[in-house]
Design a protein around this motif. Structure first.
Motif, PDB file in Angstrom:
ATOM      1  N   LYS A  86     -10.524   6.636   9.577  1.00 48.66           N
ATOM      2  CA  LYS A  86      -9.935   7.966   9.381  1.00 48.66           C
ATOM      3  C   LYS A  86      -8.752   7.912   8.420  1.00 48.66           C
ATOM      4  O   LYS A  86      -8.502   8.861   7.685  1.00 48.66           O
ATOM      5  CB  LYS A  86      -9.486   8.587  10.714  1.00 48.66           C
ATOM      6  N   PHE A  87      -8.015   6.807   8.428  1.00 52.31           N
ATOM      7  CA  PHE A  87      -6.887   6.687   7.492  1.00 52.31           C
ATOM      8  C   PHE A  87      -7.417   6.515   6.070  1.00 52.31           C
ATOM      9  O   PHE A  87      -6.995   7.204   5.153  1.00 52.31           O
ATOM     10  CB  PHE A  87      -5.971   5.516   7.885  1.00 52.31           C
ATOM     11  N   ARG A  88      -8.371   5.608   5.881  1.00 48.31           N
ATOM     12  CA  ARG A  88      -8.879   5.329   4.535  1.00 48.31           C
ATOM     13  C   ARG A  88      -9.667   6.509   3.964  1.00 48.31           C
ATOM     14  O   ARG A  88      -9.479   6.883   2.808  1.00 48.31           O
ATOM     15  CB  ARG A  88      -9.798   4.092   4.547  1.00 48.31           C
ATOM     16  N   ILE A  89     -10.526   7.100   4.769  1.00 47.66           N
ATOM     17  CA  ILE A  89     -11.442   8.111   4.243  1.00 47.66           C
ATOM     18  C   ILE A  89     -10.854   9.525   4.311  1.00 47.66           C
ATOM     19  O   ILE A  89     -10.878  10.258   3.334  1.00 47.66           O
ATOM     20  CB  ILE A  89     -12.794   8.034   4.983  1.00 47.66           C
ATOM     21  N   LYS A  90     -10.311   9.899   5.456  1.00 47.67           N
ATOM     22  CA  LYS A  90      -9.793  11.265   5.597  1.00 47.67           C
ATOM     23  C   LYS A  90      -8.303  11.381   5.326  1.00 47.67           C
ATOM     24  O   LYS A  90      -7.749  12.476   5.342  1.00 47.67           O
ATOM     25  CB  LYS A  90     -10.093  11.793   7.004  1.00 47.67           C
ATOM     26  N   LYS A  91      -7.640  10.244   5.124  1.00 44.59           N
ATOM     27  CA  LYS A  91      -6.200  10.223   4.795  1.00 44.59           C
ATOM     28  C   LYS A  91      -5.356  10.875   5.892  1.00 44.59           C
ATOM     29  O   LYS A  91      -4.420  11.604   5.617  1.00 44.59           O
ATOM     30  CB  LYS A  91      -5.919  10.922   3.457  1.00 44.59           C
ATOM     31  N   TRP A  92      -5.713  10.600   7.160  1.00 47.53           N
ATOM     32  CA  TRP A  92      -4.947  11.137   8.273  1.00 47.53           C
ATOM     33  C   TRP A  92      -3.671  10.333   8.465  1.00 47.53           C
ATOM     34  O   TRP A  92      -3.651   9.122   8.280  1.00 47.53           O
ATOM     35  CB  TRP A  92      -5.755  11.077   9.561  1.00 47.53           C
ATOM     36  N   THR A 109      -0.394   6.260   0.172  1.00 46.39           N
ATOM     37  CA  THR A 109      -1.359   7.315   0.472  1.00 46.39           C
ATOM     38  C   THR A 109      -0.649   8.657   0.582  1.00 46.39           C
ATOM     39  O   THR A 109      -1.122   9.662   0.043  1.00 46.39           O
ATOM     40  CB  THR A 109      -2.113   7.002   1.784  1.00 46.39           C
ATOM     41  N   LEU A 110       0.492   8.675   1.273  1.00 44.92           N
ATOM     42  CA  LEU A 110       1.268   9.912   1.393  1.00 44.92           C
ATOM     43  C   LEU A 110       1.697  10.399   0.005  1.00 44.92           C
ATOM     44  O   LEU A 110       1.564  11.580  -0.319  1.00 44.92           O
ATOM     45  CB  LEU A 110       2.505   9.700   2.280  1.00 44.92           C
ATOM     46  N   ASP A 111       2.166   9.474  -0.812  1.00 43.21           N
ATOM     47  CA  ASP A 111       2.599   9.806  -2.170  1.00 43.21           C
ATOM     48  C   ASP A 111       1.454  10.453  -2.958  1.00 43.21           C
ATOM     49  O   ASP A 111       1.620  11.507  -3.579  1.00 43.21           O
ATOM     50  CB  ASP A 111       3.080   8.530  -2.871  1.00 43.21           C
ATOM     51  N   ALA A 112       0.280   9.827  -2.897  1.00 46.95           N
ATOM     52  CA  ALA A 112      -0.891  10.339  -3.616  1.00 46.95           C
ATOM     53  C   ALA A 112      -1.297  11.717  -3.094  1.00 46.95           C
ATOM     54  O   ALA A 112      -1.640  12.613  -3.878  1.00 46.95           O
ATOM     55  CB  ALA A 112      -2.053   9.356  -3.485  1.00 46.95           C
ATOM     56  N   MET A 158       0.330  19.049  -4.673  1.00 46.76           N
ATOM     57  CA  MET A 158       1.261  19.791  -5.543  1.00 46.76           C
ATOM     58  C   MET A 158       0.513  20.381  -6.738  1.00 46.76           C
ATOM     59  O   MET A 158       0.791  21.494  -7.161  1.00 46.76           O
ATOM     60  CB  MET A 158       2.382  18.867  -6.041  1.00 46.76           C
ATOM     61  N   GLU A 159      -0.436  19.621  -7.268  1.00 46.61           N
ATOM     62  CA  GLU A 159      -1.223  20.111  -8.410  1.00 46.61           C
ATOM     63  C   GLU A 159      -2.195  21.204  -7.985  1.00 46.61           C
ATOM     64  O   GLU A 159      -2.471  22.125  -8.746  1.00 46.61           O
ATOM     65  CB  GLU A 159      -1.995  18.951  -9.051  1.00 46.61           C
ATOM     66  N   LYS A 188       9.642  12.893   1.309  1.00 48.77           N
ATOM     67  CA  LYS A 188       8.805  12.780   0.116  1.00 48.77           C
ATOM     68  C   LYS A 188       8.921  14.041  -0.746  1.00 48.77           C
ATOM     69  O   LYS A 188       9.023  13.962  -1.963  1.00 48.77           O
ATOM     70  CB  LYS A 188       7.350  12.516   0.533  1.00 48.77           C
ATOM     71  N   LEU A 189       8.912  15.217  -0.121  1.00 51.03           N
ATOM     72  CA  LEU A 189       8.995  16.462  -0.879  1.00 51.03           C
ATOM     73  C   LEU A 189      10.378  16.644  -1.496  1.00 51.03           C
ATOM     74  O   LEU A 189      10.508  17.322  -2.519  1.00 51.03           O
ATOM     75  CB  LEU A 189       8.641  17.663   0.008  1.00 51.03           C
ATOM     76  N   GLY A 190      11.392  16.028  -0.903  1.00 52.08           N
ATOM     77  CA  GLY A 190      12.739  16.061  -1.481  1.00 52.08           C
ATOM     78  C   GLY A 190      12.768  15.469  -2.874  1.00 52.08           C
ATOM     79  O   GLY A 190      13.609  15.826  -3.711  1.00 52.08           O
ATOM     80  N   GLU A 191      11.836  14.551  -3.150  1.00 58.82           N
ATOM     81  CA  GLU A 191      11.762  13.928  -4.470  1.00 58.82           C
ATOM     82  C   GLU A 191      11.229  14.922  -5.522  1.00 58.82           C
ATOM     83  O   GLU A 191      11.441  14.722  -6.704  1.00 58.82           O
ATOM     84  CB  GLU A 191      10.845  12.698  -4.428  1.00 58.82           C
TER      85      GLU A 191
END
Length: 156
Positions: A70-76, A110-113, A119-120, A151-154
């Motif tokens: 779930k972390f790798r595929i769904k990015k949970w 992953t969070l960064d990506a 955002m886009e 992260k959004l603060g950046e």
């Protein structure tokens, strides 16, 4: 599956061995499958014990496979993973052990990506509304709020 077909304990046991060998299962799924097969509680207990002893059923192995997939595929994020595992009746020890398997660098990357991608995607001229939409998306996916806001603060 045919309606009202009855199974002997051996037939059900063989069927469940294949069911568990095909992919990792949690105890809750297997019990439900046996109930759906109209097995009596005594037979369910006998089959469950057999599956655990023969290592067809392993809660910790299930938790690790679940978290990894779930972390790798769904990015949970960890919150969503924790919630889903609790829902499946997985022990705290197995959940903690599985969550430890996530590499922290991978987690932050992953969070960064995800933040960049979202955002886009969000076409919102109002900065506050855009930020809220991105935050809501990440929180729904189970990312910790402190990490999300940091992260959004950046970006803002």
């Amino acid at each position: 599956m045919e309606i009202n077909k009855s199974y002997t304990v051996n037939e059900a046991q063989k069927k469940l061995e294949h069911y568990c060998a095909y992919q990792e299962r949690c105890h809750k799924e297997v019990r439900q499958k046996l109930r759906d097969m109209n097995m009596i509680p005594e037979a369910i207990d006998v089959i469950m014990v057999h599956l655990i002893q023969e290592n067809f059923l392993n809660e910790e192995r299930f938790a690790k496979a679940f978290v990894s997939g779930k972390f790798r595929i769904k990015k949970w994020g960890k919150n969503r993973l924790l919630r889903e595992l609790k829902f499946r009746g997985i022990s705290k020890y197995s959940i903690d052990s599985a969550l430890q398997e996530i590499d922290l660098d991978d987690y932050y990357n992953t969070l960064d990506a995800l933040v960049q991608k979202r955002m886009e995607q969000v076409k919102e001229p109002n900065v506050y509304k855009k930020k809220k939409k991105v935050v809501d998306y990440l929180l729904y996916r189970g990312w910790e709020s402190a990490l999300v806001y940091e992260k959004l603060g950046e970006y803002f």
